[in-house]
Structure formats: structure tokens, C-alpha cells
Design an enzyme around this catalytic site. Structure first.
Site, PDB file in Angstrom:
ATOM      1  N   ALA A 174      47.511 -28.210 -19.329  1.00  0.00           N
ATOM      2  CA  ALA A 174      48.723 -28.865 -18.811  1.00  0.00           C
ATOM      3  C   ALA A 174      49.107 -28.228 -17.483  1.00  0.00           C
ATOM      4  O   ALA A 174      48.526 -27.221 -17.072  1.00  0.00           O
ATOM      5  CB  ALA A 174      49.869 -28.711 -19.812  1.00  0.00           C
TER       6      ALA A 174
ATOM      7  N   ARG B 216      44.919 -26.118 -26.999  1.00  0.00           N
ATOM      8  CA  ARG B 216      44.760 -27.505 -27.455  1.00  0.00           C
ATOM      9  C   ARG B 216      43.355 -28.011 -27.096  1.00  0.00           C
ATOM     10  O   ARG B 216      43.098 -28.504 -26.002  1.00  0.00           O
ATOM     11  CB  ARG B 216      45.863 -28.374 -26.844  1.00  0.00           C
ATOM     12  CG  ARG B 216      47.216 -28.130 -27.511  1.00  0.00           C
ATOM     13  CD  ARG B 216      48.357 -28.765 -26.780  1.00  0.00           C
ATOM     14  NE  ARG B 216      48.689 -28.100 -25.541  1.00  0.00           N
ATOM     15  CZ  ARG B 216      49.680 -28.454 -24.728  1.00  0.00           C
ATOM     16  NH1 ARG B 216      50.451 -29.491 -25.036  1.00  0.00           N
ATOM     17  NH2 ARG B 216      49.913 -27.787 -23.619  1.00  0.00           N
TER      18      ARG B 216
ATOM     19  N   VAL C  83      45.513 -16.617 -25.835  1.00  0.00           N
ATOM     20  CA  VAL C  83      45.431 -15.374 -25.056  1.00  0.00           C
ATOM     21  C   VAL C  83      46.149 -14.209 -25.731  1.00  0.00           C
ATOM     22  O   VAL C  83      45.944 -13.052 -25.363  1.00  0.00           O
ATOM     23  CB  VAL C  83      45.953 -15.542 -23.592  1.00  0.00           C
ATOM     24  CG1 VAL C  83      45.131 -16.556 -22.818  1.00  0.00           C
ATOM     25  CG2 VAL C  83      47.433 -15.880 -23.564  1.00  0.00           C
TER      26      VAL C  83
ATOM     27  N   SER D  57      56.553 -15.682 -10.976  1.00  0.00           N
ATOM     28  CA  SER D  57      57.628 -16.668 -10.901  1.00  0.00           C
ATOM     29  C   SER D  57      58.722 -16.123  -9.995  1.00  0.00           C
ATOM     30  O   SER D  57      58.841 -14.900  -9.824  1.00  0.00           O
ATOM     31  CB  SER D  57      58.234 -16.895 -12.299  1.00  0.00           C
ATOM     32  OG  SER D  57      59.430 -17.650 -12.212  1.00  0.00           O
TER      33      SER D  57
ATOM     34  N   TYR E  73      62.132 -13.572 -20.333  1.00  0.00           N
ATOM     35  CA  TYR E  73      61.186 -14.322 -19.480  1.00  0.00           C
ATOM     36  C   TYR E  73      61.115 -13.653 -18.104  1.00  0.00           C
ATOM     37  O   TYR E  73      60.012 -13.403 -17.590  1.00  0.00           O
ATOM     38  CB  TYR E  73      61.592 -15.800 -19.346  1.00  0.00           C
ATOM     39  CG  TYR E  73      60.626 -16.555 -18.448  1.00  0.00           C
ATOM     40  CD1 TYR E  73      59.309 -16.782 -18.860  1.00  0.00           C
ATOM     41  CD2 TYR E  73      61.004 -16.994 -17.191  1.00  0.00           C
ATOM     42  CE1 TYR E  73      58.403 -17.442 -18.024  1.00  0.00           C
ATOM     43  CE2 TYR E  73      60.108 -17.648 -16.351  1.00  0.00           C
ATOM     44  CZ  TYR E  73      58.807 -17.871 -16.775  1.00  0.00           C
ATOM     45  OH  TYR E  73      57.908 -18.515 -15.952  1.00  0.00           O
TER      46      TYR E  73
ATOM     47  N   THR F  59      56.702 -29.620 -15.010  1.00  0.00           N
ATOM     48  CA  THR F  59      55.472 -29.634 -15.822  1.00  0.00           C
ATOM     49  C   THR F  59      55.951 -29.731 -17.275  1.00  0.00           C
ATOM     50  O   THR F  59      57.068 -30.165 -17.515  1.00  0.00           O
ATOM     51  CB  THR F  59      54.682 -28.319 -15.617  1.00  0.00           C
ATOM     52  OG1 THR F  59      55.537 -27.242 -16.040  1.00  0.00           O
ATOM     53  CG2 THR F  59      54.276 -28.097 -14.162  1.00  0.00           C
TER      54      THR F  59
HETATM   55  P1  NDP Z   1      52.911 -25.860 -18.907  1.00  0.00           P
HETATM   56  O1  NDP Z   1      53.712 -25.697 -20.152  1.00  0.00           O
HETATM   57  O2  NDP Z   1      52.815 -27.208 -18.300  1.00  0.00           O
HETATM   58  O3  NDP Z   1      51.437 -25.276 -19.136  1.00  0.00           O
HETATM   59  C1  NDP Z   1      51.258 -24.025 -19.740  1.00  0.00           C
HETATM   60  C2  NDP Z   1      49.793 -23.825 -20.082  1.00  0.00           C
HETATM   61  O4  NDP Z   1      49.662 -22.520 -20.687  1.00  0.00           O
HETATM   62  C3  NDP Z   1      49.271 -24.835 -21.076  1.00  0.00           C
HETATM   63  O5  NDP Z   1      47.976 -25.216 -20.688  1.00  0.00           O
HETATM   64  C4  NDP Z   1      49.223 -24.071 -22.376  1.00  0.00           C
HETATM   65  O6  NDP Z   1      48.132 -24.544 -23.163  1.00  0.00           O
HETATM   66  C5  NDP Z   1      48.908 -22.661 -21.875  1.00  0.00           C
HETATM   67  N1  NDP Z   1      49.266 -21.633 -22.836  1.00  0.00           N
HETATM   68  C6  NDP Z   1      50.491 -21.301 -23.289  1.00  0.00           C
HETATM   69  N2  NDP Z   1      50.404 -20.330 -24.212  1.00  0.00           N
HETATM   70  C7  NDP Z   1      49.084 -20.043 -24.338  1.00  0.00           C
HETATM   71  C8  NDP Z   1      48.345 -19.147 -25.150  1.00  0.00           C
HETATM   72  N3  NDP Z   1      48.966 -18.327 -26.011  1.00  0.00           N
HETATM   73  N4  NDP Z   1      46.991 -19.106 -25.033  1.00  0.00           N
HETATM   74  C9  NDP Z   1      46.358 -19.922 -24.157  1.00  0.00           C
HETATM   75  N5  NDP Z   1      47.002 -20.802 -23.375  1.00  0.00           N
HETATM   76  C10 NDP Z   1      48.350 -20.873 -23.480  1.00  0.00           C
HETATM   77  O7  NDP Z   1      53.564 -24.815 -17.871  1.00  0.00           O
HETATM   78  P2  NDP Z   1      53.299 -24.565 -16.309  1.00  0.00           P
HETATM   79  O8  NDP Z   1      52.049 -25.169 -15.859  1.00  0.00           O
HETATM   80  O9  NDP Z   1      54.549 -24.900 -15.594  1.00  0.00           O
HETATM   81  O10 NDP Z   1      53.189 -22.976 -16.316  1.00  0.00           O
HETATM   82  C11 NDP Z   1      52.010 -22.278 -15.981  1.00  0.00           C
HETATM   83  C12 NDP Z   1      52.398 -20.857 -15.584  1.00  0.00           C
HETATM   84  O11 NDP Z   1      53.262 -20.885 -14.453  1.00  0.00           O
HETATM   85  C13 NDP Z   1      53.156 -20.086 -16.662  1.00  0.00           C
HETATM   86  O12 NDP Z   1      52.721 -18.742 -16.624  1.00  0.00           O
HETATM   87  C14 NDP Z   1      54.608 -20.188 -16.223  1.00  0.00           C
HETATM   88  O13 NDP Z   1      55.382 -19.118 -16.688  1.00  0.00           O
HETATM   89  C15 NDP Z   1      54.450 -20.154 -14.715  1.00  0.00           C
HETATM   90  N6  NDP Z   1      55.540 -20.735 -13.935  1.00  0.00           N
HETATM   91  C16 NDP Z   1      55.992 -22.009 -14.182  1.00  0.00           C
HETATM   92  C17 NDP Z   1      57.016 -22.525 -13.391  1.00  0.00           C
HETATM   93  C18 NDP Z   1      57.601 -23.876 -13.628  1.00  0.00           C
HETATM   94  O14 NDP Z   1      58.767 -24.125 -13.209  1.00  0.00           O
HETATM   95  N7  NDP Z   1      56.888 -24.825 -14.242  1.00  0.00           N
HETATM   96  C19 NDP Z   1      57.574 -21.762 -12.273  1.00  0.00           C
HETATM   97  C20 NDP Z   1      57.036 -20.442 -12.143  1.00  0.00           C
HETATM   98  C21 NDP Z   1      56.034 -19.966 -12.912  1.00  0.00           C
HETATM   99  P3  NDP Z   1      48.102 -24.710 -24.752  1.00  0.00           P
HETATM  100  O15 NDP Z   1      49.485 -25.044 -25.198  1.00  0.00           O
HETATM  101  O16 NDP Z   1      47.096 -25.810 -24.967  1.00  0.00           O
HETATM  102  O17 NDP Z   1      47.610 -23.398 -25.248  1.00  0.00           O
HETATM  103  C1  8X3 Z   2      59.778 -20.754 -14.064  1.00  0.00           C
HETATM  104  C2  8X3 Z   2      60.886 -20.984 -13.096  1.00  0.00           C
HETATM  105  O1  8X3 Z   2      63.361 -20.584 -12.680  1.00  0.00           O
HETATM  106  O2  8X3 Z   2      62.742 -21.559 -14.807  1.00  0.00           O
HETATM  107  O3  8X3 Z   2      59.231 -19.502 -13.926  1.00  0.00           O
HETATM  108  O4  8X3 Z   2      62.333 -19.258 -14.389  1.00  0.00           O
HETATM  109  S1  8X3 Z   2      62.397 -20.568 -13.789  1.00  0.00           S
END
Ligand code: NDP
Ligand code: 8X3
Length: 255
Positions: free
Chosen positions: A11, A34, A60, A139, A152, A187
Site C-alpha cells: 500500500a 498481505r 517485520v 516523518s 508514534y 494513503t
Molecule cells: P500505508 O498504511 O498506506 O502502508 C503501510 C505499509 O506498511 C503497508 O504496505 C503495510 O503492509 C506495511 N506494514 C505495516 N506493518 C507491517 C509489518 N508489521 N510488517 C510488514 N509490513 C508492514 O502507509 P504509508 O504508505 O503512508 O506509510 C509508509 C511509511 O511512511 C510508514 O513508515 C509511515 O509511518 C511513514 N509516513 C507516512 C506518512 C503519511 O502521512 N502517510 C507521513 C510520514 C511518514 P501490510 O499491512 O500488508 O503488512
Molecule cells: C505521518 C504524518 O503528521 O500524521 O507520519 O504524523 S503525521
């Protein structure tokens, strides 16, 4: 052909990165929990971009699985050029008193320990080749702590610190370390954070145009296109209507 290993590719940023790297001639090692999503991603990428994908569907958080599965990669897949430590999540947005301790454990186990386990397994492949690029998803939450962000924010501050430490310790091995710190991006992140509550998740993006997964993936890819002697160490990226993790202009959607 270069190889990228992306955690959390089912995702959001991880999936968008898979498309950008495939478009640009990489073959891919893709992780996430997934499995069905991983399989359909592999099918689409291989069909559309004439690349090959190797699937590593593990959690992970599971130290044993991470180390054994990565170590059992076929030799030809161990030549990893780029590792994107992206798997991560927020769970809940509650005050310290009200927060659920299981949520804290999951965030620390995934965002911090998971990133360490994957890196510990992959770094020896890179040091053996004296090259590689590790990209860690931090982040804006690492840079400025916000109300009810407690654990977080702490987990992403740990990613920031680990990235700095990796950069120092991998210096003799010629390995680049880039920390990317995005602001709000639409996302599945908020849906996960609010445990499937779509209304609350959608409200997070009311009144402004957030980053998209494609915006962030393009920036991540860009950091890998620089000459061998150039490394972007630390990069904070927000949408234009966000100044930091606290201040937004929510006067309306742009564009
Ligand atoms: P999504 O929820 O869209 O995607 C998260 C992904 O992480 C999924 O593919 C999920 O896959 C995987 N994941 C979660 N837990 C596990 C696990 N235990 N083992 C393996 N895979 C895992 O989130 P984002 O794409 O937005 O986030 C990606 C990264 O960016 C994260 O680290 C998030 O903290 C960071 N981030 C996001 C921001 C935002 O506003 N969206 C801003 C700043 C940072 P599955 O469930 O299939 O395991
Ligand atoms: C994801 C962005 O502002 O929700 O890291 O923490 S915020």
C-alpha cells in the site's frame, strides 16, 4: 539490472515506490503481510514493466522470520542496491493517559525494531559489495512532536537517530543513508491509525491538499539517481499547505 528491496509494498508509499522503480528498470524484492496484494502487485509489475519480482511476505516485527527469510534469499537476489525501510504505522491518536499499551508496542516493534531487523539482515550484503543505499521512512513527526502523537513521534525520532548512526557507521563501506521525512500524505495511513474508522481518517485531509504516495515515491526515487559521490542525508517534504507537523493552512483544497 539493479535491485530494490521495499518493505511495506502492499500500500501507500511502498506500493508507489514499486511502480516507480519498476518503470525505471529495477527488479524488486517486495515485502508486506498481505500476501494476495503482493502477488497481484508482482503480476502487474512483471506484465507492465518486463521486470521480475521476488516476494518476501513476512511481518517485520518477527525477528526470527526477518533474519532467516532474508538470509535464505537466492544468491543472485542478495545483490541489493537500494533498501527502502518503509513498513510502518501509527495506531491511535490518544493522550498518554488514554493510549493503549498494545498500540505502543506495535508501533515500536514495527517502526523501530522491524527497521533494525531488516537492516541488520541486508547490510552485510551491501558491505560485501562496498555499495548500497538505505532509505529510511521517518516523518515530520520525528522533527516536531505534536499533541497525542507521543509514541508514534518517538518511534520516528528513533528512525531519525538510527539513520544518523547508520550514516556514521556505514561510512567506511561506501553505503548511502537517506532519511525521508514526509508530512501528511493520503494513503491507508490514517485508516490504519484510526482502526478502520473512515470518517475520522478522511477528516484528517479536510481543507488542504496533502501529498500523494506518488509524490513521495518520485522524491525517494530521485535520491537514488544522484552520482555515486552525492548523498541526500535528510529530507523533510510536506505539501505546500503544511509548515511542519503542527501548522497547516486549511483554507481549502489546492489544485
Ligand atoms: P500505508 O498504511 O498506506 O502502508 C503501510 C505499509 O506498511 C503497508 O504496505 C503495510 O503492509 C506495511 N506494514 C505495516 N506493518 C507491517 C509489518 N508489521 N510488517 C510488514 N509490513 C508492514 O502507509 P504509508 O504508505 O503512508 O506509510 C509508509 C511509511 O511512511 C510508514 O513508515 C509511515 O509511518 C511513514 N509516513 C507516512 C506518512 C503519511 O502521512 N502517510 C507521513 C510520514 C511518514 P501490510 O499491512 O500488508 O503488512
Ligand atoms: C505521518 C504524518 O503528521 O500524521 O507520519 O504524523 S503525521
Amino acid at each position: 539490472m539493479k535491485t530494490v528491496f521495499i518493505t511495506g509494498a502492499t500500500a501507500g508509499f511502498g506500493e508507489a515506490c514499486a511502480y516507480v522503480f519498476a518503470q525505471n528498470g529495477y527488479r524488486l524484492i517486495l515485502n508486506g503481510r498481505r500476501t494476495e496484494r503482493l502477488e497481484s502487485l508482482k503480476e502487474n509489475l512483471e506484465k507492465e514493466y518486463n521486470t521480475s519480482c521476488y516476494l518476501l511476505p513476512f511481518d517485520v516485527q518477527n525477528r526470527g522470520d526477518v533474519l532467516s527469510v532474508i538470509n535464505s534469499l537466492p544468491e543472485e537476489w542478495k545483490a541489493i542496491d537500494v533498501l527502502i525501510n518503509n513498513a510502518g504505522l501509527a495506531l491511535g491518536r490518544d493522550s498518554f493517559n488514554e493510549a493503549n499499551i498494545d498500540d505502543w508496542d506495535t508501533m515500536i516493534d514495527t517502526n523501530v525494531k522491524g527497521l533494525l531487523y531488516v537492516s541488520k539482515a541486508v547490510v552485510p550484503f551491501m558491505t560485501a559489495r562496498k555499495k548500497g543505499h538505505i532509505i529510511n521512512l521517518g516523518s515530520v513527526a520525528a522533527k516536531d512532536i505534536y499533541d497525542k502523537g507521543n509514541v508514534y513521534c518517538a518511534s520516528k525520532a528513533a528512525v531519525d537517530a538510527i539513520s544518523k548512526a547508520m550514516r556514521i557507521e556505514l561510512l567506511p563501506h561506501g553505503i548511502k543513508v537517506t532519511a525521508i521525512h514526509p508530512g501528511a500524505a493520503e494513503t491507508e495511513f490514517s485508516l490504519v491509525r484510526f482502526k478502520g474508522d473512515e470518517d475520522t481518517a478522511n477528516k484528517i485531509y479536510d481543507g488542504f491538499t496533502p501529498l500523494s504516495a506518488a509524490d513521495v515515491a518520485a522524491i525517494i526515487f530521485y535520491t537514488t539517481t544522484l552520482p555515486g559521490h552525492v548523498c541526500i542525508n535528510d529530507l523533510v517534504v510536506t505539501c505546500t499547505q503544511q509548515a511542519n507537523s503542527i501548522y497547516f493552512n486549511k483554507d481549502g483544497k489546492q489544485g
